[in-house]
Design a protein around this motif. Structure first.
Motif, PDB file in Angstrom:
ATOM      1  N   VAL A  19     -18.993  25.575 -14.298  1.00  0.00           N
ATOM      2  CA  VAL A  19     -18.480  26.945 -14.367  1.00  0.00           C
ATOM      3  C   VAL A  19     -16.978  26.938 -14.123  1.00  0.00           C
ATOM      4  CG1 VAL A  19     -18.612  29.250 -13.368  1.00  0.00           C
ATOM      5  CG2 VAL A  19     -20.683  27.862 -13.560  1.00  0.00           C
ATOM      6  N   ILE A  20     -16.229  27.516 -15.068  1.00  0.00           N
ATOM      7  CA  ILE A  20     -14.769  27.565 -14.889  1.00  0.00           C
ATOM      8  C   ILE A  20     -14.254  29.002 -14.837  1.00  0.00           C
ATOM      9  CG2 ILE A  20     -14.325  25.297 -15.914  1.00  0.00           C
ATOM     10  CD1 ILE A  20     -13.576  26.782 -18.511  1.00  0.00           C
ATOM     11  N   GLY A  21     -15.163  29.987 -14.858  1.00  0.00           N
ATOM     12  CA  GLY A  21     -14.715  31.378 -14.720  1.00  0.00           C
ATOM     13  C   GLY A  21     -15.915  32.289 -14.596  1.00  0.00           C
ATOM     14  N   ILE A  22     -15.731  33.398 -13.876  1.00  0.00           N
ATOM     15  CA  ILE A  22     -16.771  34.418 -13.807  1.00  0.00           C
ATOM     16  C   ILE A  22     -16.416  35.453 -14.862  1.00  0.00           C
ATOM     17  CG2 ILE A  22     -17.989  36.067 -12.353  1.00  0.00           C
ATOM     18  CD1 ILE A  22     -16.886  34.581  -9.923  1.00  0.00           C
ATOM     19  N   ALA A  23     -17.313  35.623 -15.837  1.00  0.00           N
ATOM     20  CA  ALA A  23     -17.003  36.447 -17.003  1.00  0.00           C
ATOM     21  C   ALA A  23     -16.552  37.855 -16.616  1.00  0.00           C
ATOM     22  CB  ALA A  23     -18.240  36.537 -17.894  1.00  0.00           C
ATOM     23  N   GLY A  24     -15.384  38.223 -17.076  1.00  0.00           N
ATOM     24  CA  GLY A  24     -14.894  39.585 -16.931  1.00  0.00           C
ATOM     25  C   GLY A  24     -14.526  39.983 -15.522  1.00  0.00           C
ATOM     26  N   VAL A  25     -14.688  39.070 -14.578  1.00  0.00           N
ATOM     27  CA  VAL A  25     -14.464  39.433 -13.176  1.00  0.00           C
ATOM     28  C   VAL A  25     -13.297  38.653 -12.583  1.00  0.00           C
ATOM     29  CG1 VAL A  25     -15.485  39.484 -10.864  1.00  0.00           C
ATOM     30  CG2 VAL A  25     -16.848  40.174 -12.846  1.00  0.00           C
ATOM     31  N   MET A  26     -13.372  37.311 -12.639  1.00  0.00           N
ATOM     32  CA  MET A  26     -12.253  36.525 -12.139  1.00  0.00           C
ATOM     33  C   MET A  26     -12.323  35.104 -12.677  1.00  0.00           C
ATOM     34  SD  MET A  26     -10.825  35.892  -8.258  1.00  0.00           S
ATOM     35  CE  MET A  26     -10.127  37.479  -7.900  1.00  0.00           C
ATOM     36  N   GLY A  27     -11.158  34.554 -12.954  1.00  0.00           N
ATOM     37  CA  GLY A  27     -11.096  33.203 -13.480  1.00  0.00           C
ATOM     38  C   GLY A  27     -11.256  32.169 -12.376  1.00  0.00           C
ATOM     39  N   GLY A  28     -11.380  30.917 -12.807  1.00  0.00           N
ATOM     40  CA  GLY A  28     -11.544  29.835 -11.844  1.00  0.00           C
ATOM     41  C   GLY A  28     -10.227  29.144 -11.561  1.00  0.00           C
ATOM     42  N   ALA A  29     -10.161  28.518 -10.390  1.00  0.00           N
ATOM     43  CA  ALA A  29      -8.935  27.837  -9.974  1.00  0.00           C
ATOM     44  C   ALA A  29      -8.698  26.570 -10.790  1.00  0.00           C
ATOM     45  CB  ALA A  29      -9.019  27.513  -8.484  1.00  0.00           C
ATOM     46  N   SER A  30      -9.766  25.935 -11.271  1.00  0.00           N
ATOM     47  CA  SER A  30      -9.622  24.611 -11.883  1.00  0.00           C
ATOM     48  C   SER A  30      -8.842  24.652 -13.198  1.00  0.00           C
ATOM     49  CB  SER A  30     -11.005  23.985 -12.109  1.00  0.00           C
ATOM     50  OG  SER A  30     -11.707  24.718 -13.096  1.00  0.00           O
ATOM     51  N   THR A  31      -8.819  25.799 -13.876  1.00  0.00           N
ATOM     52  CA  THR A  31      -8.131  25.864 -15.165  1.00  0.00           C
ATOM     53  C   THR A  31      -6.926  26.802 -15.121  1.00  0.00           C
ATOM     54  OG1 THR A  31      -9.666  27.570 -15.853  1.00  0.00           O
ATOM     55  CG2 THR A  31     -10.198  25.312 -16.514  1.00  0.00           C
ATOM     56  N   GLU A  32      -6.446  27.072 -13.889  1.00  0.00           N
ATOM     57  CA  GLU A  32      -5.336  28.004 -13.744  1.00  0.00           C
ATOM     58  C   GLU A  32      -4.052  27.431 -14.365  1.00  0.00           C
ATOM     59  OE1 GLU A  32      -4.540  28.995  -9.691  1.00  0.00           O
ATOM     60  OE2 GLU A  32      -3.102  30.578 -10.220  1.00  0.00           O
ATOM     61  N   ILE A  33      -3.268  28.324 -14.973  1.00  0.00           N
ATOM     62  CA  ILE A  33      -1.991  27.941 -15.565  1.00  0.00           C
ATOM     63  C   ILE A  33      -1.004  27.561 -14.457  1.00  0.00           C
ATOM     64  CG2 ILE A  33      -0.071  28.755 -17.030  1.00  0.00           C
ATOM     65  CD1 ILE A  33      -2.663  28.992 -18.506  1.00  0.00           C
ATOM     66  N   ASP A  34      -0.297  26.478 -14.607  1.00  0.00           N
ATOM     67  CA  ASP A  34       0.787  26.200 -13.655  1.00  0.00           C
ATOM     68  C   ASP A  34       1.955  25.539 -14.400  1.00  0.00           C
ATOM     69  OD1 ASP A  34       0.133  23.558 -14.075  1.00  0.00           O
ATOM     70  OD2 ASP A  34      -0.997  23.353 -12.195  1.00  0.00           O
ATOM     71  N   ALA A  35       2.885  25.017 -13.668  1.00  0.00           N
ATOM     72  CA  ALA A  35       4.103  24.492 -14.269  1.00  0.00           C
ATOM     73  C   ALA A  35       3.826  23.306 -15.211  1.00  0.00           C
ATOM     74  CB  ALA A  35       5.074  24.059 -13.160  1.00  0.00           C
ATOM     75  N   GLU A  36       2.704  22.622 -14.998  1.00  0.00           N
ATOM     76  CA  GLU A  36       2.350  21.466 -15.816  1.00  0.00           C
ATOM     77  C   GLU A  36       1.739  21.860 -17.154  1.00  0.00           C
ATOM     78  OE1 GLU A  36       2.231  18.136 -13.555  1.00  0.00           O
ATOM     79  OE2 GLU A  36       3.765  19.640 -13.057  1.00  0.00           O
ATOM     80  N   THR A  37       1.285  23.113 -17.236  1.00  0.00           N
ATOM     81  CA  THR A  37       0.513  23.547 -18.393  1.00  0.00           C
ATOM     82  C   THR A  37       1.330  23.460 -19.672  1.00  0.00           C
ATOM     83  OG1 THR A  37      -0.675  25.063 -16.972  1.00  0.00           O
ATOM     84  CG2 THR A  37      -0.842  25.460 -19.348  1.00  0.00           C
ATOM     85  N   THR A  38       0.735  22.914 -20.715  1.00  0.00           N
ATOM     86  CA  THR A  38       1.386  22.969 -22.018  1.00  0.00           C
ATOM     87  C   THR A  38       0.626  23.877 -22.963  1.00  0.00           C
ATOM     88  OG1 THR A  38       0.223  20.968 -22.652  1.00  0.00           O
ATOM     89  CG2 THR A  38       2.495  20.723 -21.868  1.00  0.00           C
TER      90      THR A  38
END
Lengths: 792, 339
Positions: free
Chosen positions: A319-338
């Motif tokens: 599970v990488i996100g709760i649908a429509g409620v809140m996303g998961g920390a594991s796939t969060e955008i950060d400075a490394e994200t391309t």
């Protein structure tokens, strides 16, 4: 929902006019204006200033001296109470002569000997926000080449604007966006609604090769739209976007989050972004959670999911996100994200609602999904807008769009009968008029051949709307509630209070006449409060009391009344006569869900003894014509054990009368005695009554006879009275106890009770002989029945 | 001797007149009356003795005796009249009271007071009874069916959260609660009665609000419900107009604004006009939702209805300009005695 006039005008340029008049139109459309503010009206004289130097004030700790470049060529010295600036910072400077929003005029003045030639401003001083903590630092909010001396409004790109805070009902998912409000307002004003569309050239590898999306549970997700951004923008948003987000109550965070919020506020569509590189297998699976599955959400909290919760899983099915409620920390955008996957979806409202409630996680996004987001073309419009804003800020977008479908709401055209709509509203609108109103807010409206009906196509942004009544409401709203002719129905029935309600009013009137004030304490008590007044601690408890001291439902009116007596004593009001009519909640009978709820009456007379309560009982018994009211001495919970009795009406126990137990009074902080009466009012009033039947009044003189009896303590006065009545027969018109005496002449363990008996015949004057005979009979019979002896 | 008798009559009469003229009280008058006019008085005695006289003398003596007797009778009557009038005056003078001197023991009558909320509720009931409504009541502890589901608020509905419901530890979690509005009474009425229905339902309601100057966790609402064959939204607006005028005065107007409640459609808030031209939101209303009618076994194809509801406490607050509603539950007699 907050909206800005300037933003609304981007969707309907014809929206114009006096802000107050526009407010009235919004309210009349059901978008109730809670607050209207004119914003961005920066006072002339506030300019961009650059901090050149910071020095302590020689004679004051809480003020520092700031040298500011105001663009005029000379340096101004300003005394400032804030310390959050650094040399080189750009700050708002109010020049001498500026009239601030508060009405304060900035003057050249001296503070402890130092001249101040202007003022550095905080948010709140400029009416730009609530922050009063420090001076606004504008380094990141103005263009890099902004020069000191530029009027602040120009530097920040501010224009005078109108901000409305609207109350939006749960049936208006569409109105939780600037576009939706603009659609309604344009219809209300009769001006064109023209939402812009956005498109952006794409480049690179097509998305279909990069991401794989599968809707495993189509009842959860009606539509899943995705695009991929390469080289997503980082850093902060441009000032114009930050200003709008701030105005609508969203704190600017960073470019990608701000774009997501901006599109949601503008068009009503929430979105979620994944760091695509961290989505295992670049695979998305939309399904329900298994019981006990867990996820660490964006806020860092580990959450345990239930089987009904909608989730987004990755290629490993984690599970990488709760649908429509809140996303998961594991796939969060950060400075490394391309690479960023942007998700826009339509979620089943009840599913989102249950999950958000169960996890106690409410957000702007889930609020929109719970009410029903748009599932039509607007999803693409929103995605295009997202991409366009991202590309403007440096992103590249991959060609292609994922568009997977699950079960979407069925909204086939609905036949609406004009006669039914008119009969519900009390109007006589034509089919054309109704179609016109519906068309103005995007409903499809085809008139049937006979003009008796309209085939209405419900737009995809109105998930709430599915029945003819829903359509009638839209017609009424656009027609204007105030344009519906007012009539009054002709009820063919007489109104009135029930016998019970009339009697209850009589009880109140009798008690007020008897000097009692009506009280209405809260019906809940603290744990232990029932035990404190000698009652069983079996009150029903509340699951979520407002206060722990209000967590048990009362089973008696005693705690509340003693509380009121104590309150009055504490406030030096002295003794009081109080009463209450209110519900008590007894434990639910076997097999019944709800408690045994009854309406009770209580009377509390502080500083008075038991007979005072009995007198009140007598008064009520007479007023209500209660049959056979008796008192049976009894030891009752909370009551004085030797000064209390059960109240028996027509053979049934209906309450208690007497005095409150002194120990209970002490526990409740009450001083002195409290005479007490409590009745199950409901049973008393619904029980039998005496019929008031006429008895002729005698025209002949009465003969009064006084009899004093020595009565043993074990014999109640009421027994003597009953014996007297029984022996005197029909000639007895009245019997009255008028003296009770203990002391010399009366044996220990007895008291002397003196009765006055009045004899009277309806048809003659009684002879001395007749009176003597009945008198003797009373003496003999009473002695025989009760053991009382005539006192000589 | 006869001469002596005659002179004696006149002297006795003259003496009596003197005594009566100076008599200070009724007792002195009575003494004179007894001595001269009573059964054993001098004049009665003298009359008896007239028979001893010669027949020639008898007539003259009798006349003189009668004349004297009449003089005394007149004087007695005059003295009595004089003394009664002055006696009454004396008595009144002696009994004078200062009615503003009010000691507790001489003012034992003190009425109690109806709670201001009761007064507001009674007033409302009276207005609606006058409009042909009956008054219904229901329990304060309710099940989810009556408080929510039958009212078209299923468990997932976003409006559920807005009620700030206080739940009770009975049944399943969130199955039993303190009613968060009086609308459940609508359901109970419609389940048990056939239309036409014209009722109002006042009563206590509960929300998880911390007590402050304008909130209490327990407060009072009144609900109105009309279900009949041809009830329209125009009837709703007209009914609100009528009771607003009855409650607040003919000059006060009402208006309806679109709003949302799950149990009515169309739904509205209703406002009343204030003297300064602004509007004050009073309550919510609307046409009974067809689902609600169906839930109660009433055919929405055949019957239509409207419902409205608003706060009772607030009316008492407005009427008496009360600035802290916690006084409603403190039960301080200094507060209660003001109404």
């Amino acid at each position: 929902m907050k909206v800005l006039l300037s933003w609304l005008r981007e969707f309907a340029p014809g929206i114009d006019g006096d802000p107050g008049a526009l407010s009235d139109v919004l309210s009349a459309l059901g978008l109730t204006v809670e607050e209207m503010t004119v914003t961005g009206a920066m006072p002339g004289g506030v300019v961009l200033g650059r901090v050149l130097d910071l020095r302590p004030h020689p004679d004051a700790d809480r003020i520092q001296l700031v040298d500011v470049d105001d663009g005029s060529g000379s340096t101004l010295q300003v005394c400032c109470g804030a310390f959050n600036m650094a040399v080189g910072d750009l700050v708002p400077l109010a020049r001498v002569g500026t009239v601030m929003p508060s009405g304060l005029e900035i003057a050249r003045r001296k503070l402890r000997g130092q001249t101040s030639e202007g003022m550095c401003c905080s948010e709140i001083e400029l009416d730009m926000g609530a922050d009063a903590e420090g001076i606004m630092i504008l380094n990141d909010r103005v263009a890099a080449d902004a020069e000191p001396g530029t009027p602040l409004a120009e530097a920040l790109g501010l224009e005078p604007d109108v901000l409305w805070d609207l109350e939006v009902g749960a049936n208006r998912p569409d109105a939780l966006s600037v576009m939706g409000v603009a659609r309604d307002l344009a219809a209300g004003l009769g001006v064109a609604f023209e939402p812009p569309d956005w498109s952006t050239p794409a480049s690179g590898l097509d998305i279909s090769a990069a991401v794989d999306v599968e809707i495993v549970d189509p009842t959860l997700c009606g539509r899943f739209v995705g695009r991929v951004l390469r080289h997503a923008p980082a850093g902060s948003s441009p000032p114009w976007m930050a200003n709008r987000l701030t105005a609508l109550g969203q704190r600017p965070i960073n470019s990608i989050v701000d774009i997501s919020n901006y599109v949601m506020l503008e068009l009503g569509q929430p979105s979620h972004t994944f760091d695509l590189g961290r989505v295992s297998g670049a695979q998305i699976r939309v399904r329900r959670a298994g019981d006990g599955e867990t996820i660490v959400t964006l806020d860092g909290q580990r959450r345990i999911l239930g089987s009904g919760d909608g989730v987004i899983a990755d290629g490993d099915d984690d599970v990488i996100g709760i649908a429509g409620v809140m996303g998961g920390a594991s796939t969060e955008i950060d400075a490394e994200t391309t690479d960023v996957l942007v998700e826009m979806a339509w979620w089943d409202p009840p599913s989102i609602s249950r999950t958000a409630k169960r996890l106690n996680l409410s957000s702007e996004a889930s609020t929109r999904f719970r009410r029903g987001a748009d599932w039509g073309y607007n999803v693409e419009r929103c995605m295009n807008r997202f991409v366009q804003l991202a590309v403007e800020q440096g992103a590249e977008v991959a060609p292609g769009m994922i568009d997977e479908r699950g079960n979407l709401p069925d909204r086939r055209p609905l036949r609406v009968h004009t006669s039914r709509v008119n009969s519900l509203l009390g109007t006589s609108l034509s089919a054309e008029a109704m179609a016109g109103h519906l068309g103005s807010i995007g409903f499809g409206a085809d008139m049937s051949d006979d003009r008796a009906g309209i085939d209405v196509t419900i737009p995809t942004w109105r998930w709430d709307t599915e029945t003819e009544t829903d359509i009638a409401e839209e017609v009424a709203r656009l027609h204007g509630y105030e344009n519906i002719e007012r009539t009054v129905p002709t009820a063919n029935e007489a109104g009135g209070l029930s016998a019970y309600q009339k009697d209850r009013r009589l009880v109140r009137e009798v008690l007020v006449g008897a000097g009692c004030c009506e009280t209405q304490p809260m019906p809940f008590v603290a744990p232990g409060a029932l035990a404190a007044v000698g009652l069983a601690e079996d009150g029903i408890t509340l699951s979520n009391p407002v206060d722990d001291s209000e967590s048990v439902l009362r089973t008696s009116l005693l705690p509340g009344q003693l509380g009121a007596v104590a309150y009055n004593q504490r406030h030096f009001n002295g003794d009081v006569r109080l009463f209450e009519i209110g519900h008590v909640y007894l434990p639910a009978p076997e097999g019944q869900l709800l408690p045994d709820e009854r309406e009770f009456l209580a009377v509390a007379l502080s500083g008075e003894e038991a007979p005072a309560a009995v007198a009140v009982l007598d008064l009520l018994a007479e007023a209500l014509a209660l049959p056979a009211v008796e008192m049976r001495a009894a030891v009752l919970p909370g009551m004085h054990p030797t000064r209390s009795a059960e109240v028996v009406v027509a053979g049934r126990v209906r309450g208690a009368v007497g005095e409150v137990d002194p120990e209970v009074l002490e526990a409740c902080g009450v001083s002195g005695r409290v005479a007490w009466l409590q009745l199950d009012l409901q049973q008393v009033l619904e029980g039998p009554r005496t019929r008031r039947r006429y008895r002729p009044v005698s025209k002949y003189p009465p003969s009064d006879v006084d009899l004093a009896f020595v009565v043993p303590d074990g014999v109640a006065a009421v027994q003597v009275e009953r014996a007297l009545r029984a022996s005197a027969g029909s000639l007895l018109a009245r019997v009255e106890l008028f003296d009770s005496y203990r002391g010399s002449g009366v044996p220990e363990g007895s008291r002397s009770l003196t009765y006055r008996l009045r004899f009277q015949a309806p048809d003659r004057t009684l002879t001395d002989a007749e009176v003597a005979e009945v008198r003797q009979r009373c003496i003999d019979e009473t002695s025989r029945r009760t053991g009382a002896t005539l006192r000589s | 001797m006869t001469e002596g008798y005659e002179q004696a009559y006149e002297k006795a009469a003259a003496d009596a007149e003197d005594r009566l003229a100076s008599a200070a009280d009724i007792d002195a008058v009575a003494d004179v009356e007894r001595e001269l006019l009573g059964r054993r008085s001098r004049f009665t005695e003298a009359k008896r003795r007239l028979g001893d006289l010669d027949p020639g003398e008898r007539a003259a003596a009798g006349q003189r005796l009668n004349a004297a007797r009449e003089r005394v009778e007149a004087a007695v009557a005059a003295a009595r009249a004089r003394l009664t009038a002055s006696g009454r005056a004396d008595r009144y003078a002696a009994e004078q009271l200062d009615l503003t001197e009010r000691l507790p023991q001489t003012a034992p009558l003190r009425r109690g007071h109806f709670h201001p909320v009761t007064q507001a509720r009674d007033r409302l009931e009276d207005v609606f009874v006058g409009m042909g409504y009956t008054v219904a009541e229901g329990p304060e502890v309710e099940s989810a069916w009556y408080n929510f589901e039958a009212l078209n608020i299923p468990d997932w509905h976003p409006a559920r959260g807005s009620f700030d419901t206080i739940f009770v530890n009975l049944g399943e979690p969130e199955e039993v609660m303190l009613r968060s509005h009086t609308s459940p009474v609508q359901i109970r009425i419609m389940e048990n009665r056939k239309p036409p229905i014209y009722v109002v339902a006042p009563g206590r309601t509960f929300r998880a609000d911390t007590a402050d100057a304008t909130h209490l966790p327990a407060f009072n609402q009144i609900e109105g419900l009309a279900v009949d064959r041809n009830i329209t939204m125009g009837d709703l607006a007209g009914t609100i107009d009528e009771f607003v005028r009855a409650l607040f005065g003919r000059e006060v107007k009402s208006r309806l604004r679109p709003s949302y409640f799950p149990f009515t459609e169309p739904s509205a808030e209703f406002d009343i006009s204030r003297p300064d031209g602004s509007w004050l939101e009073l309550g919510g209303c609307g046409m009974v939702h067809p689902n609600v009618l169906s839930n109660c076994g009433i055919d929405p194809e055949e019957w239509q209805g409207f419902a409205f509801g608003f706060g009772i406490d607030r009316l008492a607050v407005m009427r008496h300009e009360i600035d802290d509603i916690r006084e409603f539950v403190n039960n301080d007699v200094r507060f209660l005695s003001q109404f």
